[in-house]
Write a protein that holds these residues in place. Sequence first.
Motif, PDB file in Angstrom:
ATOM      1  N   TRP A   1       0.834  -1.209   0.000  1.00 31.19           N
ATOM      2  CA  TRP A   1       0.000   0.000   0.000  1.00 31.19           C
ATOM      3  C   TRP A   1       0.870   1.261   0.000  1.00 31.19           C
ATOM      4  CZ3 TRP A   1       0.018   3.667   3.952  1.00 31.19           C
ATOM      5  CH2 TRP A   1      -0.872   4.722   3.767  1.00 31.19           C
ATOM      6  N   ALA A   2       1.873   1.311   0.858  1.00 35.30           N
ATOM      7  CA  ALA A   2       2.708   2.505   1.022  1.00 35.30           C
ATOM      8  C   ALA A   2       3.554   2.804  -0.215  1.00 35.30           C
ATOM      9  CB  ALA A   2       3.611   2.346   2.246  1.00 35.30           C
ATOM     10  N   SER A   3       3.831   1.791  -1.023  1.00 33.98           N
ATOM     11  CA  SER A   3       4.688   2.002  -2.189  1.00 33.98           C
ATOM     12  C   SER A   3       3.938   2.537  -3.406  1.00 33.98           C
ATOM     13  CB  SER A   3       5.405   0.700  -2.558  1.00 33.98           C
ATOM     14  OG  SER A   3       4.467  -0.250  -2.997  1.00 33.98           O
TER      15      SER A   3
ATOM     16  N   LEU B   1      -0.847  -0.019  -4.714  1.00 34.30           N
ATOM     17  CA  LEU B   1      -1.136  -1.168  -5.556  1.00 34.30           C
ATOM     18  C   LEU B   1      -1.727  -2.338  -4.763  1.00 34.30           C
ATOM     19  CD1 LEU B   1       2.070  -1.097  -7.775  1.00 34.30           C
ATOM     20  CD2 LEU B   1      -0.193  -0.224  -8.326  1.00 34.30           C
ATOM     21  N   LEU B   2      -2.287  -2.058  -3.617  1.00 33.57           N
ATOM     22  CA  LEU B   2      -2.805  -3.091  -2.743  1.00 33.57           C
ATOM     23  C   LEU B   2      -3.939  -3.881  -3.401  1.00 33.57           C
ATOM     24  CD1 LEU B   2      -2.399  -4.349   0.002  1.00 33.57           C
ATOM     25  CD2 LEU B   2      -4.013  -2.705   0.945  1.00 33.57           C
ATOM     26  N   GLU B   3      -4.851  -3.195  -4.074  1.00 31.88           N
ATOM     27  CA  GLU B   3      -5.934  -3.884  -4.767  1.00 31.88           C
ATOM     28  C   GLU B   3      -5.379  -4.800  -5.855  1.00 31.88           C
ATOM     29  OE1 GLU B   3      -9.224  -2.634  -7.958  1.00 31.88           O
ATOM     30  OE2 GLU B   3      -9.508  -1.633  -6.023  1.00 31.88           O
ATOM     31  N   GLU B   4      -4.401  -4.328  -6.577  1.00 27.22           N
ATOM     32  CA  GLU B   4      -3.759  -5.137  -7.618  1.00 27.22           C
ATOM     33  C   GLU B   4      -3.147  -6.399  -7.007  1.00 27.22           C
ATOM     34  OE1 GLU B   4      -2.801  -5.743 -11.608  1.00 27.22           O
ATOM     35  OE2 GLU B   4      -3.941  -4.075 -10.799  1.00 27.22           O
ATOM     36  N   TYR B   5      -2.458  -6.241  -5.893  1.00 27.80           N
ATOM     37  CA  TYR B   5      -1.808  -7.360  -5.216  1.00 27.80           C
ATOM     38  C   TYR B   5      -2.818  -8.369  -4.677  1.00 27.80           C
ATOM     39  CZ  TYR B   5       0.923  -9.906  -1.705  1.00 27.80           C
ATOM     40  OH  TYR B   5       1.509 -10.884  -0.944  1.00 27.80           O
TER      41      TYR B   5
END
Length: 191
Positions: free
Chosen positions: A142-144, A147-151
């Motif tokens: 998330w912090a980067s 892209l959390l949803e993608e992951y």
Amino acid sequence: MKIPHLSWIFVALCLCVRAEGDIDFVDTETEEDAEAALKCDACKIVASKFAEAFADIQGSLKPTISPKDEEIIEAAEGTCDEAWEGYGVVLVEGVERLAGPGSDVKSTKVMLEDGIWSRRLQDMCDELLGEAPDEKTLYHTWASGGLLEEYLCRGEGTFGACSAGNWGPWPGDEYDDYDDSAEFEDIHDEF
């Protein structure tokens, strides 16, 4: 020397051959899941809730400072412990979709809230969190760059609710205490 199973091999070969060498292969294509859009919506809602929890703990810190490991773990696990209320199915362009807090599904149709969604979302949250390497991986994803949803939703296996045509059964469906008609009464199974 007599070979006892030679006749079975012959029968098996005959079953595979239809006509002059044409081999009859079993259709391995999986059927399209009628609830695929709902499962993808549920995954995206869970991802947005994780992102919201991580934003909350990061909000009080300078952007260059990461929260403590304990704070990250507490935020992730606390997300799955939420009540998950206010979700229901809406019909969008002829397809059932899941709408509610954190959902990107917009509809002018009346949403029918159903208690099953509290349990399903919580179980999906537990499943995704349980399959992640650890809570810090989710936080750093998330912090980067968000892209959390993608992951969580567009990968493979457990993380493929939005990339697989047939992701599999809803998490928790196989448990004896899981009943689509039962009211969800803040019971949270730990995996």
